[in-house]
Scaffold this active site. Structure first.
Site, short mmCIF file in Angstrom:
data_model
loop_
_atom_site.label_atom_id
_atom_site.label_comp_id
_atom_site.label_asym_id
_atom_site.label_seq_id
_atom_site.Cartn_x
_atom_site.Cartn_y
_atom_site.Cartn_z
N ARG A 114 0.82 -1.23 0.00
CA ARG A 114 0.00 0.00 0.00
C ARG A 114 0.84 1.26 0.00
O ARG A 114 0.37 2.33 -0.42
CB ARG A 114 -1.02 -0.06 1.15
CG ARG A 114 -2.23 -0.90 0.74
CD ARG A 114 -3.04 -1.37 1.90
NE ARG A 114 -2.39 -2.52 2.53
CZ ARG A 114 -2.32 -2.70 3.85
NH1 ARG A 114 -2.83 -1.82 4.66
NH2 ARG A 114 -1.71 -3.77 4.33
N GLU A 161 3.13 -5.77 13.89
CA GLU A 161 2.01 -5.88 14.84
C GLU A 161 1.51 -7.34 14.82
O GLU A 161 1.13 -7.89 15.84
CB GLU A 161 0.92 -4.92 14.40
CG GLU A 161 -0.25 -4.80 15.35
CD GLU A 161 -1.36 -3.93 14.78
OE1 GLU A 161 -1.21 -3.39 13.67
OE2 GLU A 161 -2.38 -3.79 15.46
#
Ligand code: AMP
Length: 172
Positions: A59, A96
């Site tokens: 992205r 994460e």
């Protein structure tokens, strides 16, 4: 910024239970919010002598190439492993959710070139910190990092404390 926030879709439990995924596809589908987000991302860096924009797969490529185009500079793709065909350097880091590696071509950046790093989301900061390290190992100088979304609770900014960090939308 409210207009941008309206175009971010929260997807609970993706790609793993407990993660709220910030889906930017509505924002990039809409021409007004796509243009606004890119203009806002580069705003603090106009006139700062940026030589290159680097974006993380995948992205970061969307916002990074448009930002490079707007700044009138070139774009460096920081890619997932095994995709780049030429001599390259890699860096591994924690995410994460899970761990990851990014690679760049060894000749991607000239000595001392000023690089703006762009991605969609700043979460734990692992991806961006590793990207900055990789760029520095290739001889680049980090001018700053810009993100559409910052997840404040994950304190990613702390990992980037030696750099200018700019984010458009903050979530607690
Ligand atoms: P981090 O290294 O933890 O800062 O994670 C940043 C990278 O993971 C970015 O490339 C994001 O695209 C992706 N990412 C992490 N958390 C999320 C999230 N909650 N929603 C969407 N993308 C995320």
């Amino acid at each position: 910024m409210h207009r941008l926030k309206q175009q971010i879709r929260d997807i609970p439990d993706f790609p793993e239970p407990g993660i709220v995924f910030k889906d930017i596809t509505p924002l990039v589908k809409n021409p007004d919010t796509l243009r606004l987000s890119v203009h806002q991302l580069i705003h603090p860096f106009i006139g700062q002598g940026i030589d290159l924009v680097a974006g993380m797969e995948a992205r970061g490529f969307i916002f990074g190439t448009l930002a490079a185009w707007e700044l009138g500079v070139g774009f460096i793709p920081l890619r997932k492993p095994g995709k780049l065909p030429y001599h390259k350097k890699s860096i591994s880091y924690d995410l994460e959710y899970g761990s990851a590696t990014l690679e760049a071509h060894s000749d991607a950046i000239g000595d001392g070139q000023r690089v703006l790093v762009i991605d969609d989301v700043l979460a734990t900061g692992g991806t961006a910190a590793a990207s900055c390290q990789l760029i520095e190992q290739l001889g680049g100088q980090i001018s700053g990092c810009a993100f559409v979304i910052e997840l404040n609770a994950l304190n990613g900014r702390e990992k980037l404390n030696s750099y200018q960090v700019h984010s458009l939308l903050n979530y607690d």
